[in-house]
Motif scaffolding. Structure first.
Motif, PDB file in Angstrom:
ATOM      1  N   THR A 105       0.814  -1.217   0.000  1.00 27.99           N
ATOM      2  CA  THR A 105       0.000   0.000   0.000  1.00 27.99           C
ATOM      3  C   THR A 105       0.850   1.271   0.000  1.00 27.99           C
ATOM      4  O   THR A 105       0.298   2.376   0.015  1.00 27.99           O
ATOM      5  CB  THR A 105      -0.922   0.034   1.227  1.00 27.99           C
ATOM      6  OG1 THR A 105      -0.130  -0.005   2.421  1.00 27.99           O
ATOM      7  CG2 THR A 105      -1.900  -1.133   1.220  1.00 27.99           C
ATOM      8  N   SER A 106       2.181   1.119  -0.029  1.00 26.75           N
ATOM      9  CA  SER A 106       3.070   2.279   0.060  1.00 26.75           C
ATOM     10  C   SER A 106       3.882   2.441  -1.212  1.00 26.75           C
ATOM     11  O   SER A 106       4.111   1.489  -1.958  1.00 26.75           O
ATOM     12  CB  SER A 106       4.015   2.141   1.259  1.00 26.75           C
ATOM     13  OG  SER A 106       3.289   2.016   2.467  1.00 26.75           O
ATOM     14  N   ARG A 107       4.352   3.654  -1.432  1.00 30.49           N
ATOM     15  CA  ARG A 107       5.138   3.970  -2.620  1.00 30.49           C
ATOM     16  C   ARG A 107       6.368   4.785  -2.213  1.00 30.49           C
ATOM     17  O   ARG A 107       6.264   5.758  -1.462  1.00 30.49           O
ATOM     18  CB  ARG A 107       4.291   4.785  -3.604  1.00 30.49           C
ATOM     19  CG  ARG A 107       5.053   5.262  -4.828  1.00 30.49           C
ATOM     20  CD  ARG A 107       4.321   6.362  -5.570  1.00 30.49           C
ATOM     21  NE  ARG A 107       3.078   5.922  -6.176  1.00 30.49           N
ATOM     22  CZ  ARG A 107       1.879   6.362  -5.807  1.00 30.49           C
ATOM     23  NH1 ARG A 107       1.765   7.237  -4.814  1.00 30.49           N
ATOM     24  NH2 ARG A 107       0.784   5.943  -6.423  1.00 30.49           N
ATOM     25  N   ASN A 108       7.520   4.388  -2.707  1.00 34.49           N
ATOM     26  CA  ASN A 108       8.737   5.161  -2.497  1.00 34.49           C
ATOM     27  C   ASN A 108       8.946   6.153  -3.628  1.00 34.49           C
ATOM     28  O   ASN A 108       8.458   5.943  -4.751  1.00 34.49           O
ATOM     29  CB  ASN A 108       9.961   4.246  -2.400  1.00 34.49           C
ATOM     30  CG  ASN A 108      10.193   3.740  -0.986  1.00 34.49           C
ATOM     31  OD1 ASN A 108       9.300   3.794  -0.137  1.00 34.49           O
ATOM     32  ND2 ASN A 108      11.394   3.239  -0.728  1.00 34.49           N
ATOM     33  N   VAL A 109       9.681   7.207  -3.336  1.00 36.23           N
ATOM     34  CA  VAL A 109      10.001   8.222  -4.342  1.00 36.23           C
ATOM     35  C   VAL A 109      11.512   8.287  -4.500  1.00 36.23           C
ATOM     36  O   VAL A 109      12.236   8.519  -3.521  1.00 36.23           O
ATOM     37  CB  VAL A 109       9.444   9.601  -3.940  1.00 36.23           C
ATOM     38  CG1 VAL A 109       9.869  10.661  -4.954  1.00 36.23           C
ATOM     39  CG2 VAL A 109       7.924   9.550  -3.829  1.00 36.23           C
ATOM     40  N   ARG A 110      11.981   8.074  -5.718  1.00 39.97           N
ATOM     41  CA  ARG A 110      13.417   8.114  -5.981  1.00 39.97           C
ATOM     42  C   ARG A 110      13.956   9.534  -5.930  1.00 39.97           C
ATOM     43  O   ARG A 110      13.286  10.483  -6.330  1.00 39.97           O
ATOM     44  CB  ARG A 110      13.729   7.510  -7.349  1.00 39.97           C
ATOM     45  CG  ARG A 110      13.690   6.010  -7.393  1.00 39.97           C
ATOM     46  CD  ARG A 110      14.367   5.506  -8.663  1.00 39.97           C
ATOM     47  NE  ARG A 110      13.656   5.973  -9.851  1.00 39.97           N
ATOM     48  CZ  ARG A 110      12.681   5.287 -10.436  1.00 39.97           C
ATOM     49  NH1 ARG A 110      12.289   4.134  -9.926  1.00 39.97           N
ATOM     50  NH2 ARG A 110      12.102   5.756 -11.505  1.00 39.97           N
ATOM     51  N   GLY A 111      15.212   9.650  -5.496  1.00 37.96           N
ATOM     52  CA  GLY A 111      15.856  10.955  -5.460  1.00 37.96           C
ATOM     53  C   GLY A 111      17.121  10.902  -4.636  1.00 37.96           C
ATOM     54  O   GLY A 111      17.405   9.908  -3.963  1.00 37.96           O
ATOM     55  N   GLY A 138       9.053 -12.298  -3.544  1.00 39.91           N
ATOM     56  CA  GLY A 138       7.990 -12.070  -4.510  1.00 39.91           C
ATOM     57  C   GLY A 138       6.980 -11.006  -4.098  1.00 39.91           C
ATOM     58  O   GLY A 138       5.801 -11.104  -4.431  1.00 39.91           O
ATOM     59  N   ILE A 139       7.435  -9.989  -3.382  1.00 38.51           N
ATOM     60  CA  ILE A 139       6.551  -8.911  -2.923  1.00 38.51           C
ATOM     61  C   ILE A 139       6.814  -7.666  -3.771  1.00 38.51           C
ATOM     62  O   ILE A 139       7.959  -7.197  -3.851  1.00 38.51           O
ATOM     63  CB  ILE A 139       6.791  -8.595  -1.432  1.00 38.51           C
ATOM     64  CG1 ILE A 139       6.622  -9.850  -0.579  1.00 38.51           C
ATOM     65  CG2 ILE A 139       5.852  -7.500  -0.954  1.00 38.51           C
ATOM     66  CD1 ILE A 139       7.054  -9.678   0.861  1.00 38.51           C
ATOM     67  N   ALA A 140       5.781  -7.153  -4.413  1.00 43.17           N
ATOM     68  CA  ALA A 140       5.940  -5.988  -5.271  1.00 43.17           C
ATOM     69  C   ALA A 140       6.411  -4.789  -4.459  1.00 43.17           C
ATOM     70  O   ALA A 140       5.797  -4.427  -3.456  1.00 43.17           O
ATOM     71  CB  ALA A 140       4.620  -5.669  -5.966  1.00 43.17           C
ATOM     72  N   TYR A 141       7.486  -4.182  -4.909  1.00 40.57           N
ATOM     73  CA  TYR A 141       8.089  -3.029  -4.242  1.00 40.57           C
ATOM     74  C   TYR A 141       7.989  -1.860  -5.210  1.00 40.57           C
ATOM     75  O   TYR A 141       8.649  -1.847  -6.245  1.00 40.57           O
ATOM     76  CB  TYR A 141       9.544  -3.346  -3.892  1.00 40.57           C
ATOM     77  CG  TYR A 141      10.295  -2.280  -3.135  1.00 40.57           C
ATOM     78  CD1 TYR A 141      10.510  -2.384  -1.766  1.00 40.57           C
ATOM     79  CD2 TYR A 141      10.832  -1.181  -3.791  1.00 40.57           C
ATOM     80  CE1 TYR A 141      11.225  -1.431  -1.061  1.00 40.57           C
ATOM     81  CE2 TYR A 141      11.541  -0.218  -3.104  1.00 40.57           C
ATOM     82  CZ  TYR A 141      11.741  -0.339  -1.746  1.00 40.57           C
ATOM     83  OH  TYR A 141      12.455   0.625  -1.060  1.00 40.57           O
ATOM     84  N   HIS A 142       7.146  -0.883  -4.883  1.00 39.89           N
ATOM     85  CA  HIS A 142       6.856   0.187  -5.836  1.00 39.89           C
ATOM     86  C   HIS A 142       7.690   1.421  -5.532  1.00 39.89           C
ATOM     87  O   HIS A 142       7.669   1.945  -4.424  1.00 39.89           O
ATOM     88  CB  HIS A 142       5.377   0.547  -5.805  1.00 39.89           C
ATOM     89  CG  HIS A 142       4.953   1.400  -6.957  1.00 39.89           C
ATOM     90  ND1 HIS A 142       4.834   0.915  -8.239  1.00 39.89           N
ATOM     91  CD2 HIS A 142       4.652   2.719  -7.034  1.00 39.89           C
ATOM     92  CE1 HIS A 142       4.450   1.883  -9.053  1.00 39.89           C
ATOM     93  NE2 HIS A 142       4.346   2.989  -8.343  1.00 39.89           N
ATOM     94  N   GLU A 143       8.400   1.871  -6.559  1.00 39.42           N
ATOM     95  CA  GLU A 143       9.231   3.067  -6.430  1.00 39.42           C
ATOM     96  C   GLU A 143       9.193   3.827  -7.742  1.00 39.42           C
ATOM     97  O   GLU A 143       9.246   3.236  -8.823  1.00 39.42           O
ATOM     98  CB  GLU A 143      10.673   2.670  -6.092  1.00 39.42           C
ATOM     99  CG  GLU A 143      11.597   3.844  -5.863  1.00 39.42           C
ATOM    100  CD  GLU A 143      13.021   3.372  -5.556  1.00 39.42           C
ATOM    101  OE1 GLU A 143      13.763   4.130  -4.896  1.00 39.42           O
ATOM    102  OE2 GLU A 143      13.383   2.256  -5.971  1.00 39.42           O
TER     103      GLU A 143
END
Length: 348
Positions: free
Chosen positions: A267-273, A316-321
């Motif tokens: 349910t979380s999203r990382n932001v690249r930078g 196998g866990i989707a990691y969203h970034e």
């Protein structure tokens, strides 16, 4: 209706030990160790910045150039809010009391926001992120984050929701005022608020000091413009920092039975930078790591990211970034999709 934005989340995993395994890796790497000196340096930098802004404010005097000062102060207020956030998660010091003192100063005294009210609300969000009926961050009038919410809107509310994507960032400009109003309501009416008198006193001190300084130095029209610009940019800054974290990510229902690890990651999203973005967003760009380990000090989040990302890949866990602009675009796309169903019964 089932308001899940991604039905591929799966049932509860029997691998309940996955989070325990990850925790051992993180703790073994020393990533839960606190860094009081680094936080002391950060607090000093922000306070010095506020002091310098105060000097500039006084030296400029009655001038319309003070709108630039208002923008700078809004940014520093946001940085103090991030420090209050970290204190609320016990990231700064070991002692709960010491963290709370820092939190009350950062939130109530500097920003005019009730620390006790915010901590309670934020902890409920962390316990059930993006879960309908349990996450208070999914109940933000006049927005709708699920088709079910949108379908119940009528009249002007339905019209607003239909265009909520376009109105989202303008709406954030009143978020600062909303936080002040919600804080006052909590201190006056909410039962169970600890240290009510202390919170009320600090809020009054903030308001009196803020208004006195602004109206003593500026003319009335200039003071009003200063306050509006300052509070609008403060709300926009905070909202733009928090919005990329979950908006547009899967929304769970009460029937979803995911384990803690998957619930927090999916349910979380990382932001690249780089480090500049880390500083601007107060470490909130490492949202996955923060949700998995809320008490992890902010300086450690960037070091924990490779470990967590690799662990998720192995399991196998989707990691969203993604990038900051794409995170905003994904959130707005979700609002646009939900808004298209506003005021239309039968979508259940």
């Amino acid at each position: 209706m089932a308001t899940v934005s991604n039905t591929d989340l799966g049932a509860r995993s029997d691998r309940g030990s996955d989070y325990a395994d990850l925790s051992r890796l993180v703790r073994g790497a020393g990533l839960l160790d606190r860094h009081p000196r680094r936080y002391a340096a950060r607090v000093t930098v922000v306070l010095v910045g506020l002091a310098l802004m105060g000097v500039v404010f006084v030296r400029l005097g009655s001038s319309w150039w003070q709108t630039a000062t208002a923008a700078g102060v809004a940014m520093l207020f946001g940085q103090m809010a991030f420090l209050g956030h970290d204190a609320g998660h016990r990231q700064i010091l070991r002692s709960r009391r010491a963290n709370d003192v820092i939190g009350y100063v950062c939130a109530n005294l500097v920003n005019g926001i009730s620390y006790g009210w915010w901590v309670d609300k934020h902890n409920r969000h962390h316990a059930h992120p993006n879960t309908e009926g349990r996450d208070p961050d999914l109940v933000v009038a006049p927005l709708s984050f699920t088709p079910g919410q949108a379908a119940t809107q009528r009249g002007l509310r339905a019209l607003f929701v239909r265009h909520q994507a376009a109105l989202f960032f303008p709406l954030l400009m009143v978020e600062g005022l909303h936080l002040h109003a919600a804080s006052v309501r909590a201190v006056v009416f909410r039962s169970g608020l600890r240290h009510r008198r202390a919170e009320a006193g600090l809020l009054l001190l903030h308001s009196a000091g803020y208004l006195a300084v602004v109206f003593l130095v500026l003319s009335v029209p200039q003071a009003i413009v200063f306050i509006l610009v300052n509070q609008a940019l403060f709300g926009l800054y905070l909202g733009s920092s928090f919005a990329p974290n979950h908006k547009g990510m899967p929304i769970l229902t009460g029937t979803d039975d995911l384990d803690y690890l998957r619930r927090q990651v999916l349910t979380s999203r990382n932001v690249r930078g780089g480090r500049l973005l880390d500083a601007l967003l107060g470490g909130l760009n490492y949202q996955i790591e923060h949700h998995l380990f809320p008490s992890m000090p902010r300086p450690n989040l960037r070091h924990a990211q490779p470990l967590v990302r690799q662990f998720c890949a192995e399991h196998g866990i989707a990691y969203h970034e993604t990038t900051l602009t794409r995170s905003w675009a994904q959130g707005l796309a979700h609002l646009r999709t939900v808004g298209a169903g506003s005021g239309r019964p039968g979508n259940d």
